[in-house]
Design a protein around this motif. Sequence first.
Motif, PDB file in Angstrom:
ATOM      1  N   GLU A  54      46.272  47.594  49.406  1.00 45.38           N
ATOM      2  CA  GLU A  54      46.030  47.950  48.005  1.00 45.38           C
ATOM      3  C   GLU A  54      45.902  46.717  47.133  1.00 45.38           C
ATOM      4  N   ALA A  55      46.658  45.679  47.438  1.00 44.67           N
ATOM      5  CA  ALA A  55      46.583  44.469  46.638  1.00 44.67           C
ATOM      6  C   ALA A  55      45.194  43.852  46.713  1.00 44.67           C
ATOM      7  N   ASN A  56      44.605  43.886  47.923  1.00 46.74           N
ATOM      8  CA  ASN A  56      43.266  43.344  48.067  1.00 46.74           C
ATOM      9  C   ASN A  56      42.249  44.171  47.304  1.00 46.74           C
ATOM     10  N   TYR A  57      42.445  45.492  47.295  1.00 48.16           N
ATOM     11  CA  TYR A  57      41.535  46.358  46.526  1.00 48.16           C
ATOM     12  C   TYR A  57      41.670  46.108  45.020  1.00 48.16           C
ATOM     13  N   LEU A  58      42.903  45.931  44.549  1.00 48.94           N
ATOM     14  CA  LEU A  58      43.107  45.669  43.128  1.00 48.94           C
ATOM     15  C   LEU A  58      42.481  44.334  42.725  1.00 48.94           C
ATOM     16  N   ALA A  59      42.582  43.346  43.609  1.00 48.10           N
ATOM     17  CA  ALA A  59      41.939  42.071  43.306  1.00 48.10           C
ATOM     18  C   ALA A  59      40.424  42.223  43.259  1.00 48.10           C
ATOM     19  N   HIS A  60      39.897  43.110  44.125  1.00 48.29           N
ATOM     20  CA  HIS A  60      38.441  43.345  44.122  1.00 48.29           C
ATOM     21  C   HIS A  60      37.981  44.004  42.822  1.00 48.29           C
ATOM     22  N   THR A  61      38.779  44.942  42.288  1.00 49.34           N
ATOM     23  CA  THR A  61      38.377  45.628  41.050  1.00 49.34           C
ATOM     24  C   THR A  61      38.304  44.681  39.862  1.00 49.34           C
ATOM     25  N   GLN A  62      38.999  43.558  39.913  1.00 43.02           N
ATOM     26  CA  GLN A  62      38.949  42.590  38.821  1.00 43.02           C
ATOM     27  C   GLN A  62      37.871  41.532  39.040  1.00 43.02           C
ATOM     28  N   GLY A  63      37.161  41.624  40.175  1.00 41.98           N
ATOM     29  CA  GLY A  63      36.154  40.626  40.476  1.00 41.98           C
ATOM     30  C   GLY A  63      34.831  40.891  39.788  1.00 41.98           C
ATOM     31  N   LYS A  64      33.927  39.915  39.902  1.00 43.62           N
ATOM     32  CA  LYS A  64      32.633  39.954  39.234  1.00 43.62           C
ATOM     33  C   LYS A  64      31.739  41.049  39.808  1.00 43.62           C
TER      34      LYS A  64
END
Length: 273
Positions: free
Chosen positions: A67-77
């Motif tokens: 989930e942490a990796n997914y949350l980081a993806h949602t904040q990406g460009k």
Amino acid sequence: LSTMDRDWGGKTGGAGVVSEQYSNIDRRERLRRLALETIDLSKDPYFMRNHVGQYECKLCLTIHNNEANYLAHTQGKRHQQNLARRAAMQAKDTPMQPASVKKRSAPRKTAKIGRPGYKVTRQRDPETKQRSLLFQVGYPEIDKDLVPRYRFMSAFEQKVEPIDKKYQYLLFAADPYETIAFKIPNREIEKDPSKFFTHWDPEKFVFTLQLYFKDTPNKDGAPAAPGAPPPPPPPPPPSEPAPPPPPPGPPPPPPPMGGMAPHPDRMAALGFH
């Protein structure tokens, strides 16, 4: 083992120095727990967990291990650009909706119990000779914590009587009584607090209003002197001059010349036969 002999970065009682790999794992775990406390993934329409136990982003078609990796993806460009592109497509496909009209709250309807009692007194200031009116309106059944209201209305606002610009109307209102109006001269009213005042007596339930009319100025703009007699009426307009006499008529015809016989009718009128 002394303090100087311990490895740098190790904890007292620990097995040794914490490596950078474990530090990153601990940091990501703390960030994941923090994100889960602030973001509810169950409300994310693009978040999905597949049968393998991995997490997918249905918008970007990416796979994430936790989930942490997914949350980081949602904040990406990449994810933000896809969100903006999807919003633009939906706005283009959605037809323009008419602007919503705000519903106006209906005025409060109160059962009226009739007209209030009133008393009107005509007065005149002994010094300035100004005319004044004193209104006393009784509201014995007025609603609790309510003060009567008043307002002036021109003849062009009302729809009850024919328009007459010589008069104006003074209205009094208080629930549950009907609104009453008084027809007064359409003259300028004094705004001085000593000449215009209102008072509500909550014990006797009587609302009082007194007003003074301003003096009508003379032709030169100065107000009329107190107690002075009315100005004399203007003199009548001068009479029109007599018409000139009509011009003289044409001169009489000359007498007949010799050799011409007079007309027989003319001779008979003169007495010649």
